[in-house]
Design an enzyme around this catalytic site. Sequence first.
Site, PDB file in Angstrom:
ATOM      1  N   ASP A   1      59.315  21.700  -4.056  1.00 58.54           N
ATOM      2  CA  ASP A   1      60.781  21.695  -3.947  1.00 58.54           C
ATOM      3  C   ASP A   1      61.342  23.121  -3.894  1.00 58.54           C
ATOM      4  OD1 ASP A   1      63.175  20.422  -3.612  1.00 58.54           O
ATOM      5  OD2 ASP A   1      63.487  19.986  -5.731  1.00 58.54           O
TER       6      ASP A   1
ATOM      7  N   VAL B   1      70.928  20.848 -16.977  1.00 62.27           N
ATOM      8  CA  VAL B   1      70.250  21.970 -17.619  1.00 62.27           C
ATOM      9  C   VAL B   1      71.241  22.644 -18.565  1.00 62.27           C
ATOM     10  CG1 VAL B   1      68.948  24.082 -17.261  1.00 62.27           C
ATOM     11  CG2 VAL B   1      68.927  22.306 -15.518  1.00 62.27           C
TER      12      VAL B   1
ATOM     13  N   LEU C   1      74.412  24.520 -17.873  1.00 63.36           N
ATOM     14  CA  LEU C   1      74.203  25.557 -16.861  1.00 63.36           C
ATOM     15  C   LEU C   1      74.326  24.972 -15.467  1.00 63.36           C
ATOM     16  CD1 LEU C   1      71.099  27.357 -18.377  1.00 63.36           C
ATOM     17  CD2 LEU C   1      73.407  28.271 -18.207  1.00 63.36           C
ATOM     18  N   GLY C   2      73.962  23.725 -15.338  1.00 69.47           N
ATOM     19  CA  GLY C   2      74.029  23.123 -14.016  1.00 69.47           C
ATOM     20  C   GLY C   2      73.520  21.707 -14.046  1.00 69.47           C
ATOM     21  N   THR C   3      73.824  21.004 -13.000  1.00 68.79           N
ATOM     22  CA  THR C   3      73.363  19.637 -12.869  1.00 68.79           C
ATOM     23  C   THR C   3      72.578  19.549 -11.575  1.00 68.79           C
ATOM     24  OG1 THR C   3      75.370  18.945 -13.963  1.00 68.79           O
ATOM     25  CG2 THR C   3      74.119  17.245 -12.842  1.00 68.79           C
ATOM     26  N   GLY C   4      71.341  19.142 -11.710  1.00 71.48           N
ATOM     27  CA  GLY C   4      70.486  19.084 -10.540  1.00 71.48           C
ATOM     28  C   GLY C   4      70.109  17.653 -10.232  1.00 71.48           C
ATOM     29  N   GLY C   5      69.179  17.527  -9.313  1.00 65.69           N
ATOM     30  CA  GLY C   5      68.740  16.205  -8.910  1.00 65.69           C
ATOM     31  C   GLY C   5      68.081  15.449 -10.030  1.00 65.69           C
TER      32      GLY C   5
END
Length: 644
Positions: free
Chosen positions: A442, A331, A323-327
């Site tokens: 955050d 995910v 779904l995404g790549t975060g810090g």
Amino acid sequence: MFFNILALVSLLAVSAYGQGTSFVYNGFTLGKLSLDGMAWVTHDGLLRLTNDSRMEKGHAFHPDQVQFKNSPNGSVFSFSTTFVFAIRAQYPTLSGHGIVFVVAPRRGLPGSLPGQYLGIEFRDINDNHVGIDLNGLTSANSSPAGYYADGGEFKNLTLTSGKAMQVWVDYNGTEKRIDVTLAPINVQKPQTPLLSPTCDLASIINENMYVGFSSSTSSILDTDYVLGWSFMVNGTAQALALSRLPKLPQIGKKETSKVLTIGLPWVVLFIISMLISSAVYVMRRKRKFAEVLEDWERDYGPHRFNYKDLYIATKGFRNQELLGTGGFGQVYRGILPTSKIEIAVKRVSHESRQGMREFVAEILSIGRLRHRNIVSLFGYCRRKGELLLVYDYMPNGSLDKYLYKQPTVTLNWRQRFRVIKGVASGLLYLHEGWEQVVIHGDIKASNILLDADLNGRLGDFGLARLYDHGTDPQRTHAAGTLGYLAPEHVRTSKATRSTDVFAFGVFLLEVACGRRPIENRDVEGTILVDWVFSCWERGAILEARDPKLGAEFVEEEMELVLKLGLMCSHPEPLMRPTTRQVLHYLEGDIPTPELSSIGSRLTFDHHEGFDDLAMSPSSMDKAFQLSSVADSLLSGYMSHSLSC
Ligand SMILES: *[C@@H]1O[C@H](CO)[C@@H](O)[C@H](O)[C@H]1NC(C)=O
Ligand SMILES: *[C@@H]1O[C@H](CO)[C@@H](O)[C@H](O)[C@H]1NC(C)=O
Ligand SMILES: *[C@@H]1O[C@H](CO)[C@@H](O)[C@H](O)[C@H]1NC(C)=O
Ligand SMILES: *[C@@H]1O[C@H](CO)[C@@H](O)[C@H](O)[C@H]1NC(C)=O
Ligand SMILES: *[C@@H]1O[C@H](CO)[C@@H](O)[C@H](O)[C@H]1NC(C)=O
């Protein structure tokens, strides 16, 4: 290997007279033949003369005597016999003693010895021959086993091949000649006999004799079979019905044993290698799904997920589910195998095990948070070097993609304002509504997720801090995202409700303006707050709004959000409203704040705040903080801290 026609002169008076002159056995029946020694008739109808006993003998005789003469000094009548036999040798290159067709005065050959005396003559021409013995153990006549094909060509046969062969023995009483013929079972009786000596049997055959077979084993084992037998005096023995003869089991049996002796090691090897590879598979699988579970985690049982389940849910964490790549990691979307609940799995890599206990405790406390504007955390799973957090799946993803990534507006003002109010309400729950104070740490557009109804939900509690109501938050590393960090947070490394409000202020401006808090574009207003502030100073705060909205917005609400954004992101913590006040403003319970009264101070402090953060480091302390800011800027995010 040979067979003999052997006639022994009886030492005993023979009184019984033969009753039949011909008989035929197309296969045998137990009880019809007179057997002794190893001889046996199998239930298939095979006459088996030998078995696996060494130094044994076996005899099988037609039970009745056969009359060969009219008188003791008369001549022997013509007779004819044919039989089908097979010899299975244990070692094809070594042969046993073979089968003997016997004409003898008594059944069972009393006093006969096993081994060579009933099979082998004393002057064997070779070990694969056919011989005729007359009243003795030395062949009167013999030939290598074989037959003359119709063209006259001699073809060798191997008697111990295990294949069925047929023998014809014909005695012409007029010519006093014995013809012995051998052929494979599927070959017609050859015209030319193998042996054809002239000899008068009158001197050695009594009036009445028994006919039968004899075989013996020595230290070399054979299995000798007779499949069918036909005999006649004064005529040609009736032909055997070859198709009705019993099948030779021993060929299959021998092949089975070949399979066993040659195949078995391979089978065993195969099974062993299968076992090894399945063990390797199981071990790999075990390692693949290995988790870290410590004693203290037993309390969190219900919140613990199996890695295997998560692996299956996310289809092996494949890229299509990303779904995404975060810090903090990637995910993935997933569906839990049993409950079919949609989840989002966040993989956080962690090398250190220190502080993990506290971190998991905090995570699970947060997991108990329940609010319609907070993404639920279902649980976690821990592996070596990795932590997996399982969240409620938000089908509409994170807010930032609606704000920045789309060329056209995909979220109208009404929806945006609802998201803002929702997030404010979620934040109030964190700060005041729960048993402990939760500092999100955050808040930013990319951490706001939209549920199916496009409600904003606070997600990603990776930096969240908890402390009890009425106590002071602990000093930790400054952590968060550049652009959302309150100046005093960077300075003191303390995350407080007020630092959350600061970030929320930046978030408000983000949503209203459709711009990132810090943009690297070389245009006016690289820093969003500065730019909005300058718009306000010019008395045209609405110019800061997202141009993509066009005229589709509510002026009062837009102005409120922009002004509130400036208030919340005030560099001086005391000047910021509380979370509760923020919500009151948004709900319209309190009239829109008046900024002018604090204008000049706001400007001054505001610039100082951002300079502190991003522009001009002036002390060692700041330099240190900024180096970590710079580090994380490279990856787009501040390095996070698990308070490890
Ligand atoms: C065989 O034939 C002879 C005459 O040729 C006869 O005397 C004798 O009885 C016959 N034997 C049998 C067993 O039929
Ligand atoms: C062979 O046959 C004899 C007589 O029937 C029996 O006593 C013996 O046990 C048999 N041996 C084997 C190995 O079958
Ligand atoms: C049969 O032959 C033997 C000797 O070969 C002789 O002694 C005997 O008398 C003969 N018997 C008859 C009935 O011819
Ligand atoms: C048949 O066997 C004999 C003796 O074992 C051998 O000399 C001869 O060459 C063989 N013939 C064929 C055609 O195999
Ligand atoms: C024996 O040989 C003679 C002369 O060749 C012949 O007439 C007779 O039919 C033969 N007997 C048998 C049983 O083959």
